[in-house]
Design an enzyme around this catalytic site. Structure first.
Site, short mmCIF file in Angstrom:
data_model
loop_
_atom_site.label_atom_id
_atom_site.label_comp_id
_atom_site.label_asym_id
_atom_site.label_seq_id
_atom_site.Cartn_x
_atom_site.Cartn_y
_atom_site.Cartn_z
N LYS A 141 0.84 -1.20 0.00
CA LYS A 141 0.00 0.00 0.00
C LYS A 141 0.87 1.25 0.00
CE LYS A 141 -3.69 -2.32 2.59
NZ LYS A 141 -4.74 -2.25 1.58
N ARG A 153 -11.05 -10.46 3.07
CA ARG A 153 -12.18 -11.29 2.63
C ARG A 153 -11.84 -12.77 2.68
NH1 ARG A 153 -12.39 -7.94 -2.78
NH2 ARG A 153 -11.99 -6.40 -1.16
#
Length: 536
Positions: A309, A383
């Protein structure tokens, strides 16, 4: 190299930081010999503050301002000095406050907070009970205005709803100052809050417990990732929950691997910090009653794996375990409120770091229900943890499942900090959650759970499903569509809280800059609503 027992790397010290949320074991006060005072008047310090309210109806002809009932009584006690002082300057509007000093012998300072119009009510367009939200704002800005004056006690009027007033005042006073040196910064003890001129002590207590739960979630989110790793998180969960007879089971990576949790194992092996799978069990109802399962994403630091990121995102990734923090806080609040429900909390705790064991682009892993998953983006790891937990949750035959996690950055551009995204396969459950969110002021917004997005994640030639679609946009509904494949026939709500996890302090006057702990109070209120309608 030897470390000091009081260094930041010392885990026991970190666990003791949660003492502010522990239940006092005794109310006994240790004996302190009295000192001889030559002049008692010189040692007398007036350290009480008072928060009152005022309405401002700008559309009303004549005098637009009107004191609340409690403020009127106080104004009579001080022979009109409060009202005459207020008229010397513009009347405070909603979110504004004015502080007055030495109006009476009891309270050294009095804050008068604006409540806006007296005619506020539930606004269907805003999906918000504006009366309660105005009370939270007034109580919050009033207590914040008095805090720099270092009072030991702050008395807050109910403004017509003691629960909302307690929430606003308690949330506004909280701040994360665990690592600030006392020698460099003036230590100001947190003032004690009291209800003023109202008999609704039960409503005040409920509001205080809800706010304390959200503050606990904020505390865990604010802890730095070098201290709050999966092991420390599990220790804090044991420390806070076991004292309330909540069962906490801590399981290792080997246990997860034996249950086929390929997603959890693949993410957990990327770090030197061992991943842990924590289960929380609260039994407030009959043992035969089906539980509510709450799953919280527990990535204590999310670097993005080899899909690293950028800098702006990395500085907030210590709070990527916000879902797990909410689950701990919700379960603890349910126990303290003695809610007649059974709750099973599931916390997959791990850390995602870039190294030789990190998930890579194109990896294929096998899920707990024997589905193969292709990793189109290794940074979409949350997820995978939730998917394994959704399959595992079916073992408990739940009434419904709620999963909470910071999933998709794009919600910042879509919803800002106004509401968290909600995906559900139950219309009834959504209606209850919508009502609960309008009551707490911590709103939710329903997002599409359409086959259109399922087709995106199912469009994968080398595996059964991909962890996101080929398109850059629509990642949040893609995530929900991915998770839906593991829910099967369970009633389910998915809350994507990425956009509400952090605030700069301007969205809600009663939430200071930092992590928010949302949507803790909304889920607690959901349980209250469903219990009142005999749905739980």
């Amino acid at each position: 190299m030897l470390h000091s027992r009081y260094s930041l790397t010392s885990v026991p010290r970190c666990v003791r930081y949660v003492s502010q949320f522990r239940i006092p074991m005794s109310d006994c006060i240790p004996f302190i010999p009295q000192r001889k005072v030559l002049d008692p008047k010189k040692c007398l310090r007036r350290d009480k503050g008072l928060v009152l309210g005022i309405y401002l109806n700008e559309t009303v002809m004549g005098e637009p301002a009107m004191l609340t009932t409690s403020a009127k009584k106080y104004n009579e006690q001080v022979k009109g000095k409060l009202w005459s002082s207020l008229q010397l300057a513009p009347i405070p509007k909603l979110g504004e406050t004015r502080v007055f000093y030495d109006l009476d012998p009891v309270y050294a300072f009095v804050a008068v907070a604006g409540l806006g119009s007296e005619c506020l009510r539930y606004n269907p367009l805003e999906q918000l009970d504006e009366t309660k939200e105005a009370i939270r704002i007034a109580a919050g800005v009033g207590t914040k205005a008095l805090k720099p004056l270092n009072p030991k006690h702050i008395h807050v009027e109910s403004f017509g709803n003691a629960e909302a007033a307690a929430e606003g005042a308690s949330l506004a006073l909280w701040g994360f100052t665990e690592y600030r040196s006392v020698s460099e910064h003036r230590a100001i003890p947190k003032p004690l809050l009291h209800l003023y001129d109202d008999c609704d002590a039960q409503g005040w207590q409920i509001g205080s417990l809800k706010a304390e739960a959200q503050n606990l979630a904020r505390f865990l989110q604010e802890m730095p990732a070098n201290i709050l790793n999966p092991t420390t998180f599990a220790k804090i969960a044991v420390d806070l929950l076991c004292e309330l007879d909540i069962n906490v089971e801590v399981k290792t990576k080997g246990w997860a691997a034996s249950h086929g949790m390929g997603g959890f194992v693949s993410v957990g092996k990327s770090s030197v910090q061992p991943p842990l799978y924590v289960e929380i069990s609260y039994y407030g109802a009959d043992e035969c009653t089906r539980p509510i399962v709450i799953i919280g994403k527990g990535v204590t630091f999310d670097s993005g794996s080899i899909h690293l990121k950028d800098l702006d995102d990395l500085r907030y990734m210590k709070g990527d375990m916000a879902g797990a923090a909410c689950v701990v806080a919700i379960t603890r609040a349910a126990a303290r409120l003695k809610l007649p429900v059974n709750i099973r909390g599931i916390l997959p705790l791990c850390e995602l770091m870039p190294n030789g064991n990190s998930p890579k682009f194109g990896d294929i892993i096998r899920n707990a229900n024997n589905k193969t998953i292709k990793l189109r983006l290794p940074s979409r790891e949350g997820r995978l943890l939730i998917a394994d937990s959704l399959v595992y949750a079916r073992n408990y035959w739940p009434k419904f499942i709620i999963d909470i996690g910071t999933m998709s950055k794009e919600l910042i551009n879509f919803l800002g900090g106004a509401a968290c995204a909600c995906y559900t396969n139950s219309e009834e459950l959504y209606r209850y959650l919508e009502v609960a969110s309008s009551e707490t002021g911590d709103r939710i917004w329903r997002m599409p759970l359409w086959r259109f997005y399922e087709d995106r994640v199912m469009d994968c030639r080398c595996a059964d499903i991909a962890n996101t679609g080929r398109n850059f946009h629509g990642d949040s509904p893609n995530c929900a569509a991915f998770l839906k494949q593991f829910v099967q026939d369970s009633t389910w709500i998915h809350l994507d809280t990425y956009n509400v996890g952090y605030t700069k302090g301007s969205d809600f006057p009663y939430l200071n800059r930092g992590m928010t702990g949302r949507p803790t109070r909304t889920v607690i209120e959901l349980f209250h609503q469903m219990i009142a309608d005999s749905k739980l």
